[in-house]
Enzyme design. Structure first.
Site, mmCIF file in Angstrom:
data_model
loop_
_atom_site.group_PDB
_atom_site.id
_atom_site.type_symbol
_atom_site.label_atom_id
_atom_site.label_comp_id
_atom_site.label_asym_id
_atom_site.label_seq_id
_atom_site.Cartn_x
_atom_site.Cartn_y
_atom_site.Cartn_z
ATOM 1 N N GLY A 65 0.875 -1.550 0.096
ATOM 2 C CA GLY A 65 -0.075 0.169 -0.195
ATOM 3 C C GLY A 65 0.806 1.271 -0.072
ATOM 4 O O GLY A 65 1.823 0.861 -0.132
ATOM 5 N N GLN A 70 3.676 9.607 0.827
ATOM 6 C CA GLN A 70 4.834 8.936 0.674
ATOM 7 C C GLN A 70 4.957 9.601 -1.192
ATOM 8 O O GLN A 70 6.131 8.771 -1.417
ATOM 9 C CB GLN A 70 4.204 8.164 0.603
ATOM 10 C CG GLN A 70 4.118 7.589 2.474
ATOM 11 C CD GLN A 70 4.235 5.586 1.954
ATOM 12 O OE1 GLN A 70 3.614 5.224 1.749
ATOM 13 N NE2 GLN A 70 5.422 4.708 2.289
ATOM 14 N N CYS A 116 8.430 -0.823 5.658
ATOM 15 C CA CYS A 116 7.673 0.408 5.555
ATOM 16 C C CYS A 116 8.279 1.072 3.854
ATOM 17 O O CYS A 116 9.173 1.630 3.773
ATOM 18 C CB CYS A 116 7.416 1.790 6.450
ATOM 19 S SG CYS A 116 6.755 3.359 5.882
ATOM 20 N N LEU A 117 7.924 1.207 2.736
ATOM 21 C CA LEU A 117 7.929 1.737 1.888
ATOM 22 C C LEU A 117 9.624 3.129 2.227
ATOM 23 O O LEU A 117 9.736 3.781 1.064
ATOM 24 C CB LEU A 117 7.531 2.006 0.093
ATOM 25 C CG LEU A 117 7.133 1.062 -0.246
ATOM 26 C CD1 LEU A 117 6.081 1.045 -1.263
ATOM 27 C CD2 LEU A 117 8.047 0.144 -0.304
ATOM 28 N N HIS A 158 -1.482 0.626 9.138
ATOM 29 C CA HIS A 158 -0.430 1.425 8.766
ATOM 30 C C HIS A 158 -0.607 2.642 7.445
ATOM 31 O O HIS A 158 -0.306 3.212 7.733
ATOM 32 C CB HIS A 158 0.619 0.598 8.258
ATOM 33 C CG HIS A 158 1.856 0.630 7.522
ATOM 34 N ND1 HIS A 158 2.556 0.717 7.674
ATOM 35 C CD2 HIS A 158 2.140 1.677 6.465
ATOM 36 C CE1 HIS A 158 4.060 0.779 7.696
ATOM 37 N NE2 HIS A 158 3.644 1.662 6.717
ATOM 38 N N GLU A 159 -1.289 2.358 6.493
ATOM 39 C CA GLU A 159 -1.397 4.063 6.120
ATOM 40 C C GLU A 159 -2.259 4.474 6.365
ATOM 41 O O GLU A 159 -1.534 6.293 6.052
ATOM 42 C CB GLU A 159 -2.118 2.926 4.075
ATOM 43 C CG GLU A 159 -1.599 2.060 3.022
ATOM 44 C CD GLU A 159 0.083 2.536 3.284
ATOM 45 O OE1 GLU A 159 0.337 3.571 3.028
ATOM 46 O OE2 GLU A 159 0.538 1.160 3.252
ATOM 47 N N HIS A 162 -0.563 7.368 8.560
ATOM 48 C CA HIS A 162 0.721 7.145 7.290
ATOM 49 C C HIS A 162 0.044 9.119 7.292
ATOM 50 O O HIS A 162 0.495 9.945 6.918
ATOM 51 C CB HIS A 162 0.729 7.309 6.265
ATOM 52 C CG HIS A 162 2.331 6.332 6.216
ATOM 53 N ND1 HIS A 162 3.523 6.904 6.092
ATOM 54 C CD2 HIS A 162 2.737 4.804 5.516
ATOM 55 C CE1 HIS A 162 4.040 5.447 5.925
ATOM 56 N NE2 HIS A 162 3.954 4.841 5.325
#
Length: 204
Positions: A65, A70, A116-117, A158-159, A162
């Site tokens: 995701g 991000q 995480c990216l 998680h998203e 963010h």
């Protein structure tokens, strides 16, 4: 797709074909610590273009995701393309997401590895609720209710974090957080290089 069953779906989401790959922001950048603004321009490129670009970026980064901040976009928006532990693929996006509150007596935390990216490289164990329901709208303003469990529920939590200016690192003890950042520093160049090959293959 967007929480509704479909008979089939292409391996590459159509948004990937339409989108451009954007640079992924990295821990330490201010936008990752910002409570993102609500999307209001439904049915316009303000939402549709970031959705396409986020799908393309998520694809080349091999992510589950991706949130708008991000890719340096200040919007309450994230996308997902994820296959859960039961082999079910989930694909979609949501604007202005709000997670349902879970009564204390129904809360069940599961500790699983999470990455995480925007923290390229390290994976650390993070407790998350085993189920999640998120409500919001699609890029055209249609109301969405996305129910999830397991790995998919972890992704949605998680998203959403963010978009409120939080990273999974914030859920670690200070010593673990420092270790994760050291690990990221040692591996991030390799991770960035890995993203270049899929982008070239897609012509992005």
């Amino acid at each position: 797709m967007l929480g509704e069953p479909v008979d089939s779906y292409p391996r590459l989401a159509p948004e990937v074909e339409r989108g451009s790959v954007r640079r992924i922001t990295v821990v330490g950048e201010e936008i990752l610590r910002r409570w993102c603004r609500e999307g209001t321009q439904f049915g316009t490129p303000e939402l549709s273009q970031p959705v396409d670009d986020m799908f393309a970026t998520n694809q080349v980064a091999e992510g589950a995701g991706l949130a708008a901040n991000q890719v340096d976009v200040d919007l309450q928006l994230f996308v997902w393309d994820i296959t859960d532990e039961w082999g079910v693929r989930h694909v979609g996006h949501i604007a202005n997401p709000v997670l349902d509150e879970v009564p204390t007596e129904q809360r069940r935390l599961v500790e699983e590895s999470e990455g995480c990216l925007s923290v390229p490289g390290p994976y650390w164990v993070v407790p998350r609720l085993d189920r999640a329901v998120v409500r919001g709208r699609d890029e055209n303003g249609k109301p969405l209710v996305i129910e999830s469990r397991g790995y998919f529920a972890r992704c949605l939590q998680h998203e959403t974090d963010h978009l409120h200016g939080h990273l999974y690192l914030d859920r670690l003890a200070q010593r673990e957080r420092k270790a994760a950042l050291r690990e990221m520093a040692a591996s991030k160049d390799e991770m960035f290089a890995r993203r270049a090959a899929p982008a070239k293959k897609l012509g992005k």
